[in-house]
Every structure is written in structure tokens, then in C-alpha cells.
Design an enzyme around this catalytic site. Structure first.
Site, PDB file in Angstrom:
ATOM      1  N   SER A  84       0.802  -1.236   0.000  1.00 36.51           N
ATOM      2  CA  SER A  84       0.000   0.000   0.000  1.00 36.51           C
ATOM      3  C   SER A  84       0.826   1.273   0.000  1.00 36.51           C
ATOM      4  O   SER A  84       0.260   2.371  -0.006  1.00 36.51           O
ATOM      5  CB  SER A  84      -0.907   0.035   1.231  1.00 36.51           C
ATOM      6  N   THR A 201      -2.167   2.493   4.127  1.00 36.74           N
ATOM      7  CA  THR A 201      -1.484   3.786   4.063  1.00 36.74           C
ATOM      8  C   THR A 201      -0.920   4.133   5.423  1.00 36.74           C
ATOM      9  O   THR A 201      -1.597   3.962   6.432  1.00 36.74           O
ATOM     10  CB  THR A 201      -2.528   4.869   3.696  1.00 36.74           C
ATOM     11  N   THR A 219       1.418   6.912   0.522  1.00 45.47           N
ATOM     12  CA  THR A 219       0.589   5.795   0.037  1.00 45.47           C
ATOM     13  C   THR A 219       0.794   5.549  -1.457  1.00 45.47           C
ATOM     14  O   THR A 219       1.216   6.452  -2.187  1.00 45.47           O
ATOM     15  CB  THR A 219      -0.910   6.126   0.265  1.00 45.47           C
ATOM     16  N   ARG A 229      -5.678   9.008 -10.703  1.00 44.26           N
ATOM     17  CA  ARG A 229      -6.465   9.219  -9.476  1.00 44.26           C
ATOM     18  C   ARG A 229      -5.537   9.579  -8.296  1.00 44.26           C
ATOM     19  O   ARG A 229      -4.483   8.992  -8.091  1.00 44.26           O
ATOM     20  CB  ARG A 229      -7.245   7.951  -9.157  1.00 44.26           C
ATOM     21  N   VAL A 230      -5.987  10.538  -7.514  1.00 47.48           N
ATOM     22  CA  VAL A 230      -5.287  10.918  -6.278  1.00 47.48           C
ATOM     23  C   VAL A 230      -6.310  10.870  -5.147  1.00 47.48           C
ATOM     24  O   VAL A 230      -7.446  11.328  -5.317  1.00 47.48           O
ATOM     25  CB  VAL A 230      -4.683  12.336  -6.404  1.00 47.48           C
ATOM     26  N   GLY A 231      -5.912  10.337  -4.004  1.00 47.70           N
ATOM     27  CA  GLY A 231      -6.825  10.248  -2.866  1.00 47.70           C
ATOM     28  C   GLY A 231      -6.590  11.347  -1.847  1.00 47.70           C
ATOM     29  O   GLY A 231      -6.105  12.436  -2.177  1.00 47.70           O
ATOM     30  N   ASP A 232      -6.907  11.046  -0.608  1.00 44.23           N
ATOM     31  CA  ASP A 232      -6.786  12.040   0.463  1.00 44.23           C
ATOM     32  C   ASP A 232      -5.373  12.197   0.987  1.00 44.23           C
ATOM     33  O   ASP A 232      -5.010  13.254   1.525  1.00 44.23           O
ATOM     34  CB  ASP A 232      -7.677  11.622   1.646  1.00 44.23           C
ATOM     35  N   THR A 252      -6.793   7.078   7.024  1.00 44.36           N
ATOM     36  CA  THR A 252      -6.546   5.988   6.091  1.00 44.36           C
ATOM     37  C   THR A 252      -7.910   5.464   5.631  1.00 44.36           C
ATOM     38  O   THR A 252      -8.909   5.667   6.306  1.00 44.36           O
ATOM     39  CB  THR A 252      -5.707   4.867   6.741  1.00 44.36           C
ATOM     40  N   GLY A 253      -7.930   4.829   4.492  1.00 48.74           N
ATOM     41  CA  GLY A 253      -9.201   4.327   3.970  1.00 48.74           C
ATOM     42  C   GLY A 253      -9.537   4.991   2.653  1.00 48.74           C
ATOM     43  O   GLY A 253      -8.672   5.595   2.015  1.00 48.74           O
ATOM     44  N   GLY A 255     -10.076   7.382   0.200  1.00 44.48           N
ATOM     45  CA  GLY A 255      -9.723   8.796   0.253  1.00 44.48           C
ATOM     46  C   GLY A 255     -10.803   9.738  -0.233  1.00 44.48           C
ATOM     47  O   GLY A 255     -10.929  10.865   0.256  1.00 44.48           O
TER      48      GLY A 255
END
Ligand code: ASP
Length: 343
Positions: A84, A201, A219, A229-232, A252-253, A255
Site C-alpha cells: 500500500s 497507508t 501511500t 487518481r489521487v486520494g486524500d 486511512t481508507g 480517500g
């Protein structure tokens, strides 16, 4: 010597209690920890005990929290078995490992890289963005060029293990990232890992012996995501937020859900207005659930926070979110966070 450092050192010298602290424990509930002290380091997910140890090396010598969190999260970034984060991270649906990271210090300085490829330590690039540029965020090719100009070397981050997992996914999931969250949750449940899905993460926060906070989050993001794609995790205020007067939080999780409620900032603000870290993390999860309860069937989201007193709290959407911390006295503590849904 600054007064806080002096107080901390005299406390260590005079207090047998520190040395009598219990050895490592694993407990099934989370609570604001009454044995607060500093320096301290906290991280999402139990395996990051190893990352905390690297951070502790810095903190225990009186080092700065910023150096501690960078050193700490570099451990999973370099670990090929951590699928991850960093090297060995699971790729997007086209087979590219794309990394996100951010870092923030006690003065509100922050740096972030998003959608960075072929660089093993995005956290160190994020720190360089913070320290060597007038900017906060660099993305994609621009982030890569910046890293190369500053001496980072380009390498293939897709390990045979991650490539194999990706190829298995391709066979069964018809190139559809919408199924990924469910798929990863099932995979982990099958392997008896508690069903947390692809969410390992690392978000790490440290408080040094001056009582100053820094945080880092890094992460490879959601497995088999759409390219780009980009998360939080690299978003200041979502995946990480530090306010040296109040405390810090990380997440975490999935995003997308964290971004929607500016998760980590929301939690720090709740602490500012008097909530404990546990209460503040719960407020974040409850807000997200209220907004999205029909859409989060297979998702996990977890928050972890610490306040200026050194109290620690965590809360998750569902069971399985573990976190780990280390305080003076040598113990590595692993806990599972309380959660909203009992399924
Ligand atoms: N929060 C990360 C992201 O959405 C991944 C995770 O923690 O599962 O990219």
C-alpha cells in the site's frame, strides 16, 4: 536547554514509573490514552510498529518531529512487502505504481507530491517541495522532474508480487475499478487479515521533546484505480493536518470519502473546540456516515489523532482499523480502534 526539554529529562531521571510501564500490549478498544507523555509517535496500522521504531531513533535523541516522521515513513516506503506504500505498492489498473505523500511541520509549513512515479521515497520529495520551493504541491511529471533534479533516482517500483496481484485482478474484474474496494476487502477476509481491505497507508504524527508536532502521510493509493487518481493522503487537511497549538490528525481508507469532509482538518478543529482525540475522530466518521451511508457498503475509513497534552485517540467506520504508538518507557502499543458499524 529549553524548559520543556529540561522538564522532560528530569521527569525521566526521577520517575521510576516510566520504567515500570507495561510492555507491548494489543488491546481491542481505543480510548484517549491516559498515560500521555512526550516525545511520542503514532501511526496508522499495526505493522507500522517498525516505522515508529525508526522515528523513535530520532525522537529519543532529542531530534525534531519533522525528521522523525520522515525517517519513520521511509520504512514502509522501502518495504517490498507493504503493498500500500512506496516500493511494492499495488499499481493502478494499467499497471503503473503512482505514489502520493505529504508532510507538515509545527509552523504550518507543508509539502506534497501527487501522482509521482518511479521514485521510492515520495515523502522526501514532499519535504523538499516544502523546504526548497515556494509551493506546496507538485504533481506527476513536474514532481518527477523536480525529484530527479534534486538527486532522487528513478527505479521500477512494481515488484513481482504486486504485478501478480494486479494480473489476477485483471482476469476477474474486467478492468473495472468500481469493483476494487469490494474485491480487496474479500481478498483480505479470505486471508484472515481482518477485512480492512487495501488500506495500509501510513499516516504518522510525532511530538518531539520540545512538544512540537509534525506529520507525514504516504501511500500508493487505492489499488487498480483509474490512471491519474489521487486520494486524500497527499491533501493537506484531508489525509493529514497539524496545528501545533492544538494537535494533529491523519487518516486511512477510501480517500474520496475523507476529502469530502476535509477529514483531518475537521478533527483538529473539533479538538480545538474541546473534544478529545477519540471524540474528534468519532465526529469525523459520523459526519462522513451521515453524508454517505448509502454509498459506503464495502469501505473502511479510519482516523487517528493526538492533542497537545499527548492524548491519543482513533475511530473507524468498521472494525479492523489498527494503530500503533510509542511513548517514553519503551513500549510499542498496538490497538484496534472503536468503530461505528459493527458488521
Ligand atoms: N487513503 C488512501 C487513498 O485513498 C488509501 C488508503 O488508505 O487506503 O489513496
Amino acid at each position: 536547554m529549553q524548559r520543556r526539554q529540561f522538564l522532560f529529562k528530569s521527569l525521566l531521571a526521577s520517575s521510576g514509573l516510566m520504567l515500570l510501564r507495561k510492555p507491548a500490549v494489543a488491546e481491542n478498544k481505543s480510548a484517549d490514552d491516559s498515560r500521555a507523555g512526550f516525545p511520542l509517535v503514532i501511526s496508522t496500522w499495526a505493522p507500522n510498529v517498525k516505522a515508529n521504531a525508526a522515528a523513535w531513533e530520532v525522537l529519543s535523541k532529542g531530534g525534531r518531529a519533522l525528521d522523525a516522521v520522515e525517517a519513520g515513513v521511509r520504512v514502509p516506503e522501502a518495504d517490498p512487502d507493504d503493498t500500500s506504500v512506496g516500493y511494492g505498492g499495488l499499481p493502478d489498473r494499467d499497471g503503473n505504481v503512482t505514489l502520493d505523500a505529504c508532510i507538515m511541520d509545527e509552523k504550518g509549513n507543508c509539502g506534497s507530491v501527487m501522482f509521482l512515479q518511479n521514485i521510492m521515497h515520495p515523502i522526501s520529495v514532499a519535504r523538499m517541495v516544502m523546504e526548497k520551493t515556494p509551493h506546496v504541491i507538485l504533481v506527476g511529471d513536474g514532481a518527477l522532474q523536480f525529484a530527479l533534479q534534486n538527486g532522487f533516482k528513478q527505479e521500477n517500483l512494481l515488484t513481482p508480487k504486486s504485478e501478480q496481484i494486479w494480473k489476477e485482478w485483471l482476469k476477474t474484474h474486467n478492468y473495472n475499478p468500481m469493483d476494487t474496494i469490494k474485491y480487496m476487502r474479500e481478498q483480505k477476509e479470505e486471508k484472515g487479515k481482518g477485512g480492512q481491505g487495501n488500506h495500509d497507508t501510513i499516516g504518522m504524527i510525532a511530538m518531539d521533546s520540545n512538544g512540537d508536532f509534525s506529520g507525514a502521510c504516504t501511500t500508493s493509493g487505492m489499488a487498480f484505480k483509474l490512471h491519474g487518481r489521487v486520494g486524500d493522503s497527499p491533501v493537506i487537511g484531508a489525509g493529514l493536518y497539524v496545528d501545533n497549538e492544538v494537535g494533529a490528525a491523519t487518516s486511512t481508507g477510501v480517500g474520496e470519502e475523507v476529502i469530502r469532509i476535509c477529514g483531518s482538518h475537521t478533527i483538529v478543529e473539533a479538538m480545538r473546540y474541546g473534544k478529545s482525540p477519540l471524540e474528534a475522530c468519532k465526529i469525523g466518521v459520523e459526519r462522513m456516515y451521515k453524508l454517505r451511508k448509502d454509498k459506503i457498503a464495502d469501505m473502511q475509513i479510519g482516523f487517528l489523532a493526538v492533542n497537545k497534552k499527548g492524548e491519543i485517540g482513533a475511530f473507524a467506520l468498521r472494525k479492523g482499523f489498527t494503530y500503533t504508538y510509542k511513548l517514553p518507557g519503551g513500549a510499542d502499543v498496538i490497538k484496534e480502534a472503536e468503530c461505528l458499524l459493527k458488521d
